[in-house]
Design a protein around this motif. Structure first.
Motif, PDB file in Angstrom:
ATOM      1  N   ASP A  71       0.834  -1.208   0.000  1.00 19.21           N
ATOM      2  CA  ASP A  71       0.000   0.000   0.000  1.00 19.21           C
ATOM      3  C   ASP A  71       0.865   1.253   0.000  1.00 19.21           C
ATOM      4  OD1 ASP A  71      -2.345  -1.494   0.044  1.00 19.21           O
ATOM      5  OD2 ASP A  71      -2.685  -1.219   2.204  1.00 19.21           O
ATOM      6  N   ASP A  72       1.907   1.242   0.824  1.00 22.21           N
ATOM      7  CA  ASP A  72       2.809   2.383   0.929  1.00 22.21           C
ATOM      8  C   ASP A  72       3.524   2.641  -0.404  1.00 22.21           C
ATOM      9  OD1 ASP A  72       4.183   4.448   2.388  1.00 22.21           O
ATOM     10  OD2 ASP A  72       5.927   3.120   2.435  1.00 22.21           O
ATOM     11  N   GLU A  74       2.573   1.655  -3.454  1.00 20.57           N
ATOM     12  CA  GLU A  74       1.594   2.089  -4.454  1.00 20.57           C
ATOM     13  C   GLU A  74       1.254   3.563  -4.259  1.00 20.57           C
ATOM     14  OE1 GLU A  74      -2.932   1.080  -5.978  1.00 20.57           O
ATOM     15  OE2 GLU A  74      -1.889  -0.380  -4.712  1.00 20.57           O
ATOM     16  N   GLY A  75       1.077   3.974  -3.021  1.00 19.24           N
ATOM     17  CA  GLY A  75       0.785   5.373  -2.735  1.00 19.24           C
ATOM     18  C   GLY A  75       1.924   6.301  -3.120  1.00 19.24           C
ATOM     19  N   ALA A  76       3.164   5.844  -2.931  1.00 19.61           N
ATOM     20  CA  ALA A  76       4.324   6.663  -3.281  1.00 19.61           C
ATOM     21  C   ALA A  76       4.396   6.954  -4.772  1.00 19.61           C
ATOM     22  CB  ALA A  76       5.604   5.982  -2.820  1.00 19.61           C
ATOM     23  N   ALA A  78       1.453   6.639  -6.863  1.00 20.32           N
ATOM     24  CA  ALA A  78       0.148   7.155  -7.303  1.00 20.32           C
ATOM     25  C   ALA A  78      -0.031   8.649  -7.066  1.00 20.32           C
ATOM     26  CB  ALA A  78      -0.971   6.390  -6.603  1.00 20.32           C
ATOM     27  N   TRP A  79       0.568   9.208  -6.030  1.00 22.96           N
ATOM     28  CA  TRP A  79       0.332  10.619  -5.711  1.00 22.96           C
ATOM     29  C   TRP A  79       1.038  11.561  -6.669  1.00 22.96           C
ATOM     30  CZ3 TRP A  79       3.988  14.299  -4.714  1.00 22.96           C
ATOM     31  CH2 TRP A  79       5.273  13.865  -4.406  1.00 22.96           C
ATOM     32  N   ARG A  80       1.981  11.072  -7.446  1.00 24.52           N
ATOM     33  CA  ARG A  80       2.776  11.936  -8.331  1.00 24.52           C
ATOM     34  C   ARG A  80       1.937  12.393  -9.529  1.00 24.52           C
ATOM     35  NH1 ARG A  80       8.341  11.690  -7.556  1.00 24.52           N
ATOM     36  NH2 ARG A  80       8.911  10.351  -5.819  1.00 24.52           N
ATOM     37  N   PRO A  81       1.834  13.695  -9.718  1.00 24.10           N
ATOM     38  CA  PRO A  81       0.983  14.221 -10.798  1.00 24.10           C
ATOM     39  C   PRO A  81       1.525  13.952 -12.204  1.00 24.10           C
ATOM     40  CG  PRO A  81       2.128  16.012  -9.703  1.00 24.10           C
ATOM     41  CD  PRO A  81       2.424  14.764  -8.918  1.00 24.10           C
ATOM     42  N   GLU A  84       0.147   8.820 -14.682  1.00 19.43           N
ATOM     43  CA  GLU A  84      -1.235   8.337 -14.637  1.00 19.43           C
ATOM     44  C   GLU A  84      -1.161   6.821 -14.502  1.00 19.43           C
ATOM     45  OE1 GLU A  84      -5.060   7.850 -17.587  1.00 19.43           O
ATOM     46  OE2 GLU A  84      -3.673   9.491 -17.949  1.00 19.43           O
TER      47      GLU A  84
END
Length: 98
Positions: A71-72, A74-76, A78-81, A84
């Motif tokens: 999860d950590d 994936e979040g690292a 996914a948050w990058r603009p 996609e």
């Protein structure tokens, strides 16, 4: 012992060369690889400048810890603009699975 893998398929934003792609992907992989019990690499689409496939593997003593690490990670990403997420595939296995 439990292992987990993530395969993250990314579409990159305004990238016009493989050199620009490396400039975006390399820091993400370095950040992921600094985390304990995590290994990350670009595993496919290396010759495409607007696509990247990241492979992430984790090892831990419990199923819950593997899920937390995945999860950590994936979040690292996914948050990058500038990225996609096109797809994320996740697998968690025990050493008793066979």
């Amino acid at each position: 012992m439990f292992t987990g893998t993530l395969t993250i398929d990314l579409l990159l934003g305004d990238v016009h060369s493989l050199k620009e792609k490396r400039g975006l992907i390399r820091p993400v992989l370095a950040e992921l690889n600094r985390r304990p019990a995590v290994g990350a690499a670009e595993v496919a689409a290396q010759d495409l400048h607007r696509r990247a496939v990241l492979g992430i593997a984790v090892v831990a003593g419990s199923h819950q810890r593997v899920v937390e690490l995945l999860d950590d990670c994936e979040g690292a990403v996914a948050w990058r603009p500038e990225f996609e997420l096109l797809s994320v595939r996740r697998r968690v296995r025990s050493d008793e699975d066979d």
